[in-house]
Design a protein around this motif. Structure first.
Motif, PDB file in Angstrom:
ATOM      1  N   THR A 171       0.837  -1.201   0.000  1.00  0.00           N
ATOM      2  CA  THR A 171       0.000   0.000   0.000  1.00  0.00           C
ATOM      3  C   THR A 171       0.875   1.256   0.000  1.00  0.00           C
ATOM      4  O   THR A 171       2.059   1.206   0.326  1.00  0.00           O
ATOM      5  N   GLY A 172       0.259   2.374  -0.378  1.00  0.00           N
ATOM      6  CA  GLY A 172       0.988   3.642  -0.417  1.00  0.00           C
ATOM      7  C   GLY A 172       1.954   3.731  -1.583  1.00  0.00           C
ATOM      8  O   GLY A 172       2.952   4.458  -1.516  1.00  0.00           O
ATOM      9  N   VAL A 173       1.658   3.021  -2.658  1.00  0.00           N
ATOM     10  CA  VAL A 173       2.555   2.974  -3.819  1.00  0.00           C
ATOM     11  C   VAL A 173       2.341   4.207  -4.702  1.00  0.00           C
ATOM     12  O   VAL A 173       1.210   4.500  -5.098  1.00  0.00           O
ATOM     13  N   PRO A 174       3.404   4.935  -5.035  1.00  0.00           N
ATOM     14  CA  PRO A 174       3.237   6.084  -5.926  1.00  0.00           C
ATOM     15  C   PRO A 174       3.000   5.643  -7.366  1.00  0.00           C
ATOM     16  O   PRO A 174       3.353   4.521  -7.752  1.00  0.00           O
ATOM     17  N   VAL A 175       2.403   6.503  -8.154  1.00  0.00           N
ATOM     18  CA  VAL A 175       2.233   6.241  -9.583  1.00  0.00           C
ATOM     19  C   VAL A 175       3.589   6.416 -10.274  1.00  0.00           C
ATOM     20  O   VAL A 175       4.358   7.314  -9.950  1.00  0.00           O
ATOM     21  N   GLY A 176       3.904   5.520 -11.209  1.00  0.00           N
ATOM     22  CA  GLY A 176       5.062   5.754 -12.065  1.00  0.00           C
ATOM     23  C   GLY A 176       6.269   4.872 -11.856  1.00  0.00           C
ATOM     24  O   GLY A 176       7.294   5.060 -12.533  1.00  0.00           O
ATOM     25  N   LEU A 177       6.216   3.890 -10.970  1.00  0.00           N
ATOM     26  CA  LEU A 177       7.357   2.994 -10.797  1.00  0.00           C
ATOM     27  C   LEU A 177       7.297   1.876 -11.836  1.00  0.00           C
ATOM     28  O   LEU A 177       6.244   1.283 -12.061  1.00  0.00           O
ATOM     29  N   GLY A 178       8.425   1.592 -12.461  1.00  0.00           N
ATOM     30  CA  GLY A 178       8.469   0.570 -13.492  1.00  0.00           C
ATOM     31  C   GLY A 178       8.721   1.174 -14.857  1.00  0.00           C
ATOM     32  O   GLY A 178       8.488   2.367 -15.079  1.00  0.00           O
ATOM     33  N   GLU A 179       9.195   0.356 -15.774  1.00  0.00           N
ATOM     34  CA  GLU A 179       9.480   0.788 -17.142  1.00  0.00           C
ATOM     35  C   GLU A 179       8.618  -0.026 -18.098  1.00  0.00           C
ATOM     36  O   GLU A 179       8.260  -1.173 -17.804  1.00  0.00           O
ATOM     37  N   PRO A 180       8.289   0.516 -19.279  1.00  0.00           N
ATOM     38  CA  PRO A 180       7.240  -0.103 -20.103  1.00  0.00           C
ATOM     39  C   PRO A 180       7.630  -1.318 -20.938  1.00  0.00           C
ATOM     40  O   PRO A 180       6.758  -1.933 -21.543  1.00  0.00           O
ATOM     41  N   VAL A 181       8.912  -1.700 -21.008  1.00  0.00           N
ATOM     42  CA  VAL A 181       9.268  -2.818 -21.894  1.00  0.00           C
ATOM     43  C   VAL A 181       9.855  -3.978 -21.074  1.00  0.00           C
ATOM     44  O   VAL A 181       9.137  -4.719 -20.434  1.00  0.00           O
ATOM     45  N   PHE A 182      11.164  -4.127 -21.067  1.00  0.00           N
ATOM     46  CA  PHE A 182      11.759  -5.277 -20.393  1.00  0.00           C
ATOM     47  C   PHE A 182      11.770  -5.147 -18.866  1.00  0.00           C
ATOM     48  O   PHE A 182      11.836  -6.152 -18.160  1.00  0.00           O
ATOM     49  N   ASP A 183      11.707  -3.910 -18.360  1.00  0.00           N
ATOM     50  CA  ASP A 183      11.763  -3.699 -16.912  1.00  0.00           C
ATOM     51  C   ASP A 183      10.395  -3.338 -16.333  1.00  0.00           C
ATOM     52  O   ASP A 183      10.292  -2.535 -15.414  1.00  0.00           O
ATOM     53  N   VAL A 197      -0.542  -2.541 -11.259  1.00  0.00           N
ATOM     54  CA  VAL A 197       0.427  -2.277 -12.331  1.00  0.00           C
ATOM     55  C   VAL A 197      -0.275  -2.366 -13.674  1.00  0.00           C
ATOM     56  O   VAL A 197      -0.941  -3.354 -13.978  1.00  0.00           O
ATOM     57  N   GLN A 198      -0.113  -1.322 -14.493  1.00  0.00           N
ATOM     58  CA  GLN A 198      -0.679  -1.320 -15.849  1.00  0.00           C
ATOM     59  C   GLN A 198       0.386  -0.821 -16.820  1.00  0.00           C
ATOM     60  O   GLN A 198       1.038   0.200 -16.577  1.00  0.00           O
ATOM     61  N   GLY A 199       0.573  -1.573 -17.896  1.00  0.00           N
ATOM     62  CA  GLY A 199       1.617  -1.209 -18.857  1.00  0.00           C
ATOM     63  C   GLY A 199       3.006  -1.300 -18.263  1.00  0.00           C
ATOM     64  O   GLY A 199       3.939  -0.641 -18.726  1.00  0.00           O
ATOM     65  N   GLY A 200       3.156  -2.099 -17.217  1.00  0.00           N
ATOM     66  CA  GLY A 200       4.455  -2.247 -16.566  1.00  0.00           C
ATOM     67  C   GLY A 200       4.777  -1.166 -15.555  1.00  0.00           C
ATOM     68  O   GLY A 200       5.859  -1.170 -14.958  1.00  0.00           O
ATOM     69  N   ILE A 201       3.824  -0.227 -15.330  1.00  0.00           N
ATOM     70  CA  ILE A 201       4.049   0.934 -14.470  1.00  0.00           C
ATOM     71  C   ILE A 201       2.980   0.978 -13.384  1.00  0.00           C
ATOM     72  O   ILE A 201       1.799   0.716 -13.653  1.00  0.00           O
ATOM     73  N   THR A 202       3.372   1.309 -12.157  1.00  0.00           N
ATOM     74  CA  THR A 202       2.393   1.364 -11.069  1.00  0.00           C
ATOM     75  C   THR A 202       1.371   2.464 -11.314  1.00  0.00           C
ATOM     76  O   THR A 202       1.692   3.555 -11.801  1.00  0.00           O
TER      77      THR A 202
END
Length: 358
Positions: free
Chosen positions: A214-226, A282-287
């Protein structure tokens, strides 16, 4: 042997074997100025420590650690942090007769074939003893993430017993006097009895650990391999005895229609979020700011105290009669390790985001 490192900004490298003098790790990327919370480290280690109850291995390790570098007067200096945890309760003689025998479902055969040499004492590098170092790294990762983001793992299944997670409150409290970190006391008692019954028979069982963040910010993660789910999957599947990973709706998504599975957006009090959370945060590899939810499946402990057919290093058929001290189920002690690896992934991606905005 490659593959002992994990992460890109917050990097960890672990070292050591189950029956060697010590295990440990080196961490790079811990920001200067982070206050080192040793109470947190000790608490996390205590949850993973062997010998805690009748449903875990009887091996006794105090898990006393020593920080060798990178911390001055309780504050991270920004330089690599090295930590060592000495092994004190090895019984290597328990493994003498296994030196030339391949244990079913262990890494013995593959290590021998790949490297031409292996440490037969307790599995050497493949032993879950290595995860002690990961738990310490996870404690540091939690310090980087701060107190607003909370990672809570729990036992959600043992053998045929499965927790109903449909309405689980993320702020659940573990029942007192339970040997398992399961939110449901009645189910926990059934799981405990099942494990103890199998232990008496010299057998073992698998199970599952779930995790809510919980408390996860938007935007963590990368859209392809990561993609964040890909990073979490790699982190969890790198743990000993893991056989499966699923995020959000997981494998159940294969049985749903799009109209059933899609997470509709809505705006409330100036915040965009989703009505449902089949995406698991997670959507599109991004939180997307929703709670991250995932499950990890663990196989039954491979070492059982029953005779098993196998072969030796010369290819001769033989019977294995195992000895030593082993968990009849690895799941109870896996809970803090799952949390640790989740924290390591999130801390690494949080630091990636910060670096990308400099």
């Amino acid at each position: 042997m490659a593959g002992n490192e994990f992460g890109k900004i917050f990097k960890i490298m672990t070292f050591g074997e189950s029956h060697g003098p010590a295990v440990g790790l080196v961490m790079d990327g811990v920001p200067a100025g982070i206050e080192v919370n040793e109470d947190l480290i000790k608490e996390d280690l205590a949850r993973r420590k062997p010998g805690q109850s009748a449903i875990t291995t009887s091996r006794k390790e105090q898990e006393a650690y020593e920080i060798l570098s990178g911390v001055f007067e309780g504050i991270a200096t920004g330089t690599p942090i090295a930590v060592i945890i000495r092994n004190n309760d090895q019984r290597s003689e328990d493994y003498d007769k296994l030196k030339d025998i391949f244990r079913p479902s262990h890494a013995d055969f593959t290590y021998q074939e790949k490297y031409g040499i292996r440490d037969h004492r307790g599995g050497g590098r493949s032993s879950a003893r290595e995860t002690t170092a990961r738990v310490i790294a996870g404690s540091f990762a939690k310090m980087i993430l701060g107190s607003d983001l909370k990672i809570r793992a729990y036992v959600s299944g043992i053998g045929p017993y499965k927790l109903d997670e449909s309405d689980l409150n993320p702020n659940f409290v573990f029942p007192k006097d339970s040997l398992l970190a399961c939110p449901d006391k009645e189910l926990s008692l059934k799981m405990e009895k099942y494990i103890l019954d199998l232990k008496q028979k010299g057998d073992s069982t698998g199970g599952a650990v779930s995790c809510i963040i919980t408390g996860v910010p938007v935007g963590l993660g990368e859209p392809v391999f990561d993609k964040l789910e890909a990073e979490l999957a790699k982190a969890m599947m790198s743990l000993p005895a893991t056989k499966g990973f699923e995020l959000g709706s997981g494998f159940n998504a294969a049985m749903l229609k799009g109209s059933e599975h899609n997470d509709e957006f809505l705006s409330e009090e100036g915040r965009i979020h989703t009505r449902t959370n089949n995406s698991g945060g997670v959507q599109g590899g991004i939180t997307n700011g929703e709670n991250i939810f995932f499950r990890v499946a663990f196989k039954p402990t491979s070492t059982i105290l029953q005779d098993q057919n196998t072969v030796d290093i010369h290819g001769n058929e033989t019977t294995l009669s195992a000895a030593g001290r082993h968990d009849p189920c690895v799941v109870p002690r896996a809970v803090p390790i799952v949390e640790a690896m989740a924290a390591i992934v999130l801390a690494d991606h949080l630091l990636r985001n910060r670096n990308s905005k400099i």
